[in-house]
Design a protein around this motif. Structure first.
Motif, PDB file in Angstrom:
ATOM      1  N   GLU A 104      -9.934   3.054  -8.525  1.00  0.00           N
ATOM      2  CA  GLU A 104     -10.827   3.588  -8.703  1.00  0.00           C
ATOM      3  C   GLU A 104     -12.148   3.418  -8.696  1.00  0.00           C
ATOM      4  OE1 GLU A 104      -9.727   7.115  -6.752  1.00  0.00           O
ATOM      5  OE2 GLU A 104      -8.071   7.465  -7.320  1.00  0.00           O
ATOM      6  N   LYS A 107     -12.884   1.485  -5.819  1.00  0.00           N
ATOM      7  CA  LYS A 107     -12.899   1.634  -4.746  1.00  0.00           C
ATOM      8  C   LYS A 107     -11.738   1.083  -3.520  1.00  0.00           C
ATOM      9  CE  LYS A 107     -17.710   4.487  -5.538  1.00  0.00           C
ATOM     10  NZ  LYS A 107     -16.447   5.570  -5.767  1.00  0.00           N
ATOM     11  N   ALA A 108     -11.321   0.923  -3.988  1.00  0.00           N
ATOM     12  CA  ALA A 108     -10.022  -0.353  -2.970  1.00  0.00           C
ATOM     13  C   ALA A 108      -8.952   0.218  -2.485  1.00  0.00           C
ATOM     14  CB  ALA A 108     -10.073  -1.439  -3.255  1.00  0.00           C
ATOM     15  N   PRO A 109      -7.984   0.549  -2.006  1.00  0.00           N
ATOM     16  CA  PRO A 109      -6.922   1.260  -1.505  1.00  0.00           C
ATOM     17  C   PRO A 109      -5.922   0.123  -2.714  1.00  0.00           C
ATOM     18  CG  PRO A 109      -7.190   0.353   0.488  1.00  0.00           C
ATOM     19  CD  PRO A 109      -8.087  -0.196  -0.382  1.00  0.00           C
ATOM     20  N   TYR A 110      -4.829   1.620  -3.349  1.00  0.00           N
ATOM     21  CA  TYR A 110      -3.497   0.684  -4.720  1.00  0.00           C
ATOM     22  C   TYR A 110      -3.115   1.407  -4.321  1.00  0.00           C
ATOM     23  CZ  TYR A 110      -5.118   4.862  -7.390  1.00  0.00           C
ATOM     24  OH  TYR A 110      -5.059   6.497  -7.386  1.00  0.00           O
ATOM     25  N   GLY A 156      -7.177   5.395  -2.333  1.00  0.00           N
ATOM     26  CA  GLY A 156      -7.467   4.977  -1.640  1.00  0.00           C
ATOM     27  C   GLY A 156      -7.481   4.680  -0.123  1.00  0.00           C
TER      28      GLY A 156
END
Length: 206
Positions: A104, A107-110, A156
């Protein structure tokens, strides 16, 4: 232009990072089992550190994968929970939370991966489930032809890859492994078909 970064937490093998590294991303694989400090091999940096004390690089992070240890969370080991006590549970859940916190933060896709586990009770139910054989078709001549129900908690903007399933002719081979010092690591190694599929749907070429 700085090199884009991919992060893989609680990852000893580096299998998850390999497709990203091959495409030119700088990948950080963080695990306490690596030698202390950092060792770069090609585009993969193996970081020997406790993620509780590790800070992500101040870079443009494209993706985060997380594999918090399941030993004290997986329902397959529930019969031993009481003997392990609350400290083991608290420690395991704190690693889950730290993985989520890092993802978080950048702030990336995960995704956060675990087998069927008590995370569903203490946090929320998984967003997706799969077996390695569901992605075996992403490998040349098929592969990962076995079952091992795996759960994903995502965020994300993570995109779940499409299944390209192969027949699970190897059955539940991971559960049949004999005891040994590397059993946990071998069982938790990321299926290569899944790693490739996730990259194709969430990364792509730079």
């Amino acid at each position: 232009m700085s090199q884009q970064v991919m992060i893989s937490l609680c990852d000893k093998t580096g299998k998850m990072a390999e497709p990203w590294a091959k495409a030119g991303y700088l990948c950080y694989c963080v695990d306490v089992q690596h030698a202390p400090g950092e060792k770069r091999v090609g585009n993969i940096v193996y970081v020997g550190a406790d993620i509780q004390n590790w800070q992500p690089p101040a870079s443009d992070v494209a993706f985060v994968a997380a594999f918090p240890p399941c030993t004290d969370l997986a329902v397959s080991g529930a019969r031993w929970f009481k003997d392990k006590g609350l400290k083991a549970l608290i420690s395991a859940l704190s690693l889950v939370e730290r993985c989520r916190e890092i993802a978080e933060l950048v702030k990336a896709p995960y995704f956060l991966e675990n087998p069927v586990s008590t995370i569903s009770s203490y946090w929320r139910k998984p967003d997706f489930t799969f077996n390695p054989c569901d992605f075996g078709g992403y490998l040349p001549n098929g592969g990962d032809a076995y079952t091992k129900k795996t759960c994903l908690w995502v965020g994300g903007g993570f995109v779940m890859p499409e299944f390209k399933a192969v027949e699970p002719v190897e059955g539940s081979k991971m559960h049949l492994m004999p005891p040994g010092p590397e059993r946990a690591n071998l069982r938790s190694a990321t299926p290569e078909g899944f790693a490739k599929a996730v990259f194709e749907f969430n990364g792509g070429s730079l």
